[in-house]
Design a protein around this motif. Structure first.
Motif, PDB file in Angstrom:
ATOM      1  N   GLN A  83      62.662 -35.848 -22.870  1.00  0.00           N
ATOM      2  CA  GLN A  83      61.836 -35.357 -23.965  1.00  0.00           C
ATOM      3  C   GLN A  83      62.431 -35.749 -25.321  1.00  0.00           C
ATOM      4  O   GLN A  83      61.707 -36.152 -26.227  1.00  0.00           O
ATOM      5  CB  GLN A  83      61.688 -33.831 -23.875  1.00  0.00           C
ATOM      6  N   LYS A  84      63.754 -35.654 -25.455  1.00  0.00           N
ATOM      7  CA  LYS A  84      64.415 -36.049 -26.699  1.00  0.00           C
ATOM      8  C   LYS A  84      64.235 -37.544 -26.963  1.00  0.00           C
ATOM      9  O   LYS A  84      64.007 -37.962 -28.105  1.00  0.00           O
ATOM     10  CB  LYS A  84      65.895 -35.684 -26.657  1.00  0.00           C
ATOM     11  N   LYS A  85      64.311 -38.367 -25.904  1.00  0.00           N
ATOM     12  CA  LYS A  85      64.082 -39.802 -26.067  1.00  0.00           C
ATOM     13  C   LYS A  85      62.657 -40.079 -26.523  1.00  0.00           C
ATOM     14  O   LYS A  85      62.417 -40.908 -27.412  1.00  0.00           O
ATOM     15  CB  LYS A  85      64.344 -40.545 -24.756  1.00  0.00           C
ATOM     16  N   ALA A  86      61.683 -39.374 -25.931  1.00  0.00           N
ATOM     17  CA  ALA A  86      60.280 -39.568 -26.303  1.00  0.00           C
ATOM     18  C   ALA A  86      60.043 -39.150 -27.752  1.00  0.00           C
ATOM     19  O   ALA A  86      59.315 -39.827 -28.501  1.00  0.00           O
ATOM     20  CB  ALA A  86      59.373 -38.778 -25.359  1.00  0.00           C
ATOM     21  N   GLU A  87      60.649 -38.043 -28.170  1.00  0.00           N
ATOM     22  CA  GLU A  87      60.498 -37.599 -29.560  1.00  0.00           C
ATOM     23  C   GLU A  87      61.139 -38.587 -30.526  1.00  0.00           C
ATOM     24  O   GLU A  87      60.598 -38.853 -31.610  1.00  0.00           O
ATOM     25  CB  GLU A  87      61.103 -36.204 -29.732  1.00  0.00           C
ATOM     26  N   ARG A  89      61.444 -41.817 -30.048  1.00  0.00           N
ATOM     27  CA  ARG A  89      60.538 -42.973 -30.114  1.00  0.00           C
ATOM     28  C   ARG A  89      59.342 -42.662 -31.001  1.00  0.00           C
ATOM     29  O   ARG A  89      58.898 -43.516 -31.779  1.00  0.00           O
ATOM     30  CB  ARG A  89      60.076 -43.360 -28.709  1.00  0.00           C
ATOM     31  N   ALA A  90      58.801 -41.440 -30.888  1.00  0.00           N
ATOM     32  CA  ALA A  90      57.653 -41.056 -31.709  1.00  0.00           C
ATOM     33  C   ALA A  90      58.026 -41.032 -33.189  1.00  0.00           C
ATOM     34  O   ALA A  90      57.251 -41.487 -34.041  1.00  0.00           O
ATOM     35  CB  ALA A  90      57.119 -39.703 -31.262  1.00  0.00           C
ATOM     36  N   LYS A  91      59.211 -40.513 -33.529  1.00  0.00           N
ATOM     37  CA  LYS A  91      59.653 -40.479 -34.933  1.00  0.00           C
ATOM     38  C   LYS A  91      59.854 -41.895 -35.466  1.00  0.00           C
ATOM     39  O   LYS A  91      59.498 -42.196 -36.607  1.00  0.00           O
ATOM     40  CB  LYS A  91      60.939 -39.674 -35.064  1.00  0.00           C
ATOM     41  N   GLU A  92      60.412 -42.763 -34.634  1.00  0.00           N
ATOM     42  CA  GLU A  92      60.615 -44.153 -35.053  1.00  0.00           C
ATOM     43  C   GLU A  92      59.264 -44.832 -35.312  1.00  0.00           C
ATOM     44  O   GLU A  92      59.088 -45.521 -36.311  1.00  0.00           O
ATOM     45  CB  GLU A  92      61.398 -44.917 -33.981  1.00  0.00           C
ATOM     46  N   ARG A  93      58.320 -44.598 -34.437  1.00  0.00           N
ATOM     47  CA  ARG A  93      56.974 -45.176 -34.597  1.00  0.00           C
ATOM     48  C   ARG A  93      56.303 -44.610 -35.853  1.00  0.00           C
ATOM     49  O   ARG A  93      55.647 -45.345 -36.587  1.00  0.00           O
ATOM     50  CB  ARG A  93      56.146 -44.879 -33.349  1.00  0.00           C
ATOM     51  N   GLN A  94      56.472 -43.318 -36.089  1.00  0.00           N
ATOM     52  CA  GLN A  94      55.897 -42.700 -37.279  1.00  0.00           C
ATOM     53  C   GLN A  94      56.522 -43.296 -38.539  1.00  0.00           C
ATOM     54  O   GLN A  94      55.810 -43.559 -39.519  1.00  0.00           O
ATOM     55  CB  GLN A  94      56.114 -41.193 -37.235  1.00  0.00           C
ATOM     56  N   GLN A  96      57.697 -46.322 -38.823  1.00  0.00           N
ATOM     57  CA  GLN A  96      57.145 -47.668 -38.965  1.00  0.00           C
ATOM     58  C   GLN A  96      55.761 -47.614 -39.615  1.00  0.00           C
ATOM     59  O   GLN A  96      55.454 -48.393 -40.519  1.00  0.00           O
ATOM     60  CB  GLN A  96      57.057 -48.360 -37.599  1.00  0.00           C
TER      61      GLN A  96
END
Length: 107
Positions: A83-87, A89-94, A96
């Motif tokens: 879950q921490k990895k997914a979050e 990735r989501a923050k990195e995408r946000q 970008q």
């Protein structure tokens, strides 16, 4: 009242076609040959093209193997870690997308 002509013997049909074609000029025969050739080539190309790039490429799926004697605590710890990895990735995408928005002046 019949719409189609009566059926004939194949020999009669062949003789009739031969007599019809024998009354045509050389130019008509060349045009007939070219028309038949083009039609056959187009149909042949359609058959070949139907087999090009139609199969999907092979996909490789990697599966993580877990031991059979895992405890519930191990499973929950793995879920929290994933879950921490997914979050992240989501923050990195946000970030970008925010950078792109700032570049184009979108608020």
């Amino acid at each position: 009242m019949s719409v189609l002509p009566p059926l004939q013997n194949p020999k009669v049909v062949y003789r009739d076609l031969k007599a019809f074609l024998s009354r045509r000029s050389r130019e008509n025969m060349i045009a007939l040959g070219l028309a038949l050739l083009f039609t056959v080539v187009i149909i042949f190309i359609f058959f070949i093209d139907a087999k090009v790039n139609t199969a999907p490429p092979p996909t490789i799926t990697y599966v993580e193997s877990y031991s059979a004697n895992r405890t519930d605590a191990d499973i929950k710890a793995d879920q929290v870690k994933d879950q921490k990895k997914a979050e992240a990735r989501a923050k990195e995408r946000q970030a970008q997308f925010q950078e792109i928005a700032n570049t184009f002046g979108i608020k």
